[in-house]
Scaffold this motif. Sequence first.
Motif, mmCIF file in Angstrom:
data_model
loop_
_atom_site.group_PDB
_atom_site.id
_atom_site.type_symbol
_atom_site.label_atom_id
_atom_site.label_comp_id
_atom_site.label_asym_id
_atom_site.label_seq_id
_atom_site.Cartn_x
_atom_site.Cartn_y
_atom_site.Cartn_z
ATOM 1 N N ILE A 1 -4.128 3.452 -10.476
ATOM 2 C CA ILE A 1 -3.343 2.127 -10.293
ATOM 3 C C ILE A 1 -3.835 0.673 -10.576
ATOM 4 O O ILE A 1 -5.024 0.714 -10.412
ATOM 5 C CB ILE A 1 -2.862 1.991 -8.818
ATOM 6 N N HIS A 2 -3.110 -0.126 -11.478
ATOM 7 C CA HIS A 2 -3.792 -1.412 -11.720
ATOM 8 C C HIS A 2 -2.985 -2.368 -11.232
ATOM 9 O O HIS A 2 -1.626 -2.408 -11.105
ATOM 10 C CB HIS A 2 -3.600 -1.510 -13.328
ATOM 11 N N ASP B 1 0.881 -1.299 -0.029
ATOM 12 C CA ASP B 1 -0.002 -0.038 -0.160
ATOM 13 C C ASP B 1 0.741 1.318 -0.184
ATOM 14 O O ASP B 1 0.753 2.214 -0.798
ATOM 15 C CB ASP B 1 -1.084 0.048 1.343
ATOM 16 N N LEU B 2 1.833 1.205 0.795
ATOM 17 C CA LEU B 2 2.846 2.447 0.874
ATOM 18 C C LEU B 2 3.524 2.654 -0.211
ATOM 19 O O LEU B 2 3.643 3.725 -0.823
ATOM 20 C CB LEU B 2 3.667 2.071 2.242
ATOM 21 N N GLY B 3 4.053 1.557 -0.809
ATOM 22 C CA GLY B 3 5.004 1.637 -1.962
ATOM 23 C C GLY B 3 4.143 2.292 -3.029
ATOM 24 O O GLY B 3 4.396 3.209 -3.775
ATOM 25 N N VAL B 4 2.922 1.752 -3.519
ATOM 26 C CA VAL B 4 2.038 2.191 -4.433
ATOM 27 C C VAL B 4 1.744 3.726 -4.180
ATOM 28 O O VAL B 4 1.826 4.588 -5.250
ATOM 29 C CB VAL B 4 0.770 1.477 -4.354
ATOM 30 N N ASP C 1 -9.469 -3.215 -3.639
ATOM 31 C CA ASP C 1 -10.864 -2.855 -3.527
ATOM 32 C C ASP C 1 -10.963 -1.552 -2.657
ATOM 33 O O ASP C 1 -11.675 -0.802 -2.793
ATOM 34 C CB ASP C 1 -11.607 -3.856 -2.797
ATOM 35 N N ASP C 2 -10.105 -1.451 -1.591
ATOM 36 C CA ASP C 2 -10.356 -0.283 -0.556
ATOM 37 C C ASP C 2 -9.957 0.900 -1.076
ATOM 38 O O ASP C 2 -10.370 1.912 -0.719
ATOM 39 C CB ASP C 2 -9.548 -0.525 0.725
ATOM 40 N N PRO D 1 -5.903 -12.696 -1.919
ATOM 41 C CA PRO D 1 -7.177 -11.985 -1.229
ATOM 42 C C PRO D 1 -6.623 -10.854 -0.587
ATOM 43 O O PRO D 1 -7.303 -9.506 -0.792
ATOM 44 C CB PRO D 1 -7.597 -13.080 -0.179
ATOM 45 N N GLY D 2 -5.391 -10.579 0.013
ATOM 46 C CA GLY D 2 -4.961 -9.266 0.551
ATOM 47 C C GLY D 2 -4.920 -8.311 -0.512
ATOM 48 O O GLY D 2 -5.344 -7.235 -0.204
#
Lengths: 449, 326
Positions: free
Chosen positions: A212-213, A197-200, A230-231, A223-224
């Motif tokens: 972002i894809h 998450d942070l890297g993106v 999704d979030d 799933p993570g």
Amino acid sequence: MDISFFSRGIKLSRRVKPGKIERIPPPGRVVLPLQQGSGPPAEPSIEIGEAVKVGQTIARGASNSGADLHASISGEVTAIEDLHFPNGTTVKALVIEGDGKDTWVEPDRDDKPLIASPGELLERIRCGGVIREGSDTKSLAEVIGEAMSPRGYLSPTGSAVAKPVRHIAVRFSDQDPHLDALAALTATIGDETAELDLGVKVLATITGAEQIHFVLDNKQEAPGVDKLADDNDYSVLHVDAANYPCLSSPMVARAVSGKEPDTAFKRVHENGILVLDVNTVLETALAARDRRPVISRLITVGSLAGAGVFEARLGTPLADIASAAGQKEKIGKVVLGGPMKGLAHHTLDFPLTKEISGITLFAQDQVTMAVNDPCVGCGLCAMVCPIRLTPGMLSRYCEFSSWDLAQEAHLFSCIECGCCAYVCPAGRSMVQFMVQGKSELLSTRRSES
Amino acid sequence: MINQRFVVSISPHIKNGRTVRRMIVTTIAALAPAALWGFYQFGLDAVALVAVGITAACGTEALISRLAGKSSSLSDGHAVLTGLVLALLVPAGVPFWLVIVGAVMAILVGKMPFGPLGGAPIYPALVGLLIVATSWPNEIKSYVQPTTAPTELKVEGAADAEFPRDAVFIDPSDEAEYKTADLFMGKQVGPIGAISPLLLLLGGLFLILRRVARWQAPFGFLVGMGVAAGIGHALDPGGCASASFHLFTGSAMFGAFFLCTDWSSTPVTPWGMFLFGLIGGGLAVLLRIAGLPYGAVPWAIVIMSLATPIFDRITPTPFGKVASHA
């Protein structure tokens, strides 16, 4: 959307479940080449004889965007020696003799890296020594720095045109179906997606990307990653990675943007699409938050006997990694990377570098020699070429030195994926012809200008 | 291990194992059912002709290779294929020497002057076939009564019949006597290997599924023939038979799947292949109606082969390039 329906390419076998990641202990001696990717080599920032700790900067990237190089074991810098690269060049490399203690530099953690300015984050990525590997391996800071400060593109009106990054696509699977290090890494992420998450977000902050894809193999279950997407309203694409080369940058770029980028001169990211591997994103997060540099590498060690995923410190001799992987047969060929695009090297006496995504070992009786019979005109290559070229014709142009005709037939669009050579019944070294043609044309152009 | 030197080569380091020899063997296998049907219909004469054709082609190739001081290329199987195709495209009643001359000409004139496999601008077997068909126009029409024929075929009056000239020797008014199903199942008069559209179709589909041939050229050829014959039949039912009759007789199916899919003499780009077939099919019907003495389909494909370099210029727009209309 499934891009493999549209792409041509070839079907390769792929293992359904990636192996577990095995850690190879830090070696007693590492060799760290100053050359990282295609840019100028880094400059040593320590003296010979100096003691270093793990993670300490030992060479500074050339120019203000080149990636730094760090000690991957603690010990003493003992020499600068020459190292022969598989591409034929010779570069300087630093040698560290380990003290066996594996002491790290003091951590310098920043818990809120996203508050930092984009320029500061970019500098952290550069200092972290993050490399973007691909057809044109470069410092990541250089790749995304280009997006921040556009080069002199001129529009018809004469003003400079910015080429911003609009899409970032993250690959969770290796391009070559024979490699599965990225799939194994994705499997270990599980539900702990904080770093991903942070890297993106760091990359999006720096480049200003709007979308972002996440690109996954359709057999991968993560799933993570799905939940994170999704979030945050990222899109998730599943492709059939066995349909090589649908995970190559141009194909991924088409899948995420719906438009085909021009592949000539490897300039996919100039179309506003940055395609990165998941390990690069994680390295970015660590560099931005923990200021932890890249000192190890995840690689697939593959042979026809089996394959495994290993994590090893940079500079570890490949021979050590191969023996840790249990290679017992007599080796006839060593390929750095996957069998489709990897570079063959004449020796295993070579260190693990940031560019090496895998090692593929062939036993002596598995090595096939090039036949290079004349083209029979069967047209199989034209059928599989993902770029819709006519490789057979191009190879004949290059074989008979008709460089101009080759250029007219869009030689420079070739992405050297190797599909044509894979299917060629005459056993022609198609990629050899393409690469030779490109270099002939480029050297002519250079001597003319 | 450290001092060992390994093999170095450019990527890719794996191949799918396909070789020229394997592809030719696949082609021969795809032709086998149609050939066997021909053997059944025309008996031992047909078997002997095919054997003679293959032997003559292989012998010529071996001899020329030796005279030219080159290593023999017999092992790739192309000489066998050439001899086989030639023999399958002549009627079962032709004299042996005709097939021998044809096979020798195919290799001597059609293949060897153009260097290694892949250089021939025209399908070598067609070169041989058309040389003998043009030189001995009466001998080439030695049609034989098949074992199972739906009705009494007028083989005797063959030379007087008008059309379709490389196919069954009947005139348009007789068309009604022949059931399309019979023609399709291979109960007809014609060249040894070309009388069974069903088996040729299956063989062709096998080639396409095995990725030895592409679907575009055969599809284009059949569409071209069907449309041209359909138009002709609508305009002049007395002068032109129906589309199905044209498609199921003579060497139409053979041409579509085994001649239009040759390597060096046909285009390799998708639209190039389709247009090659489409125009070739139309031309074949035109030649049949306009009255070639023999071999409208082979002639049409030979003529199209000469235009192959033009069709090869119809390349698809490469990835990421804007379509230009240059």
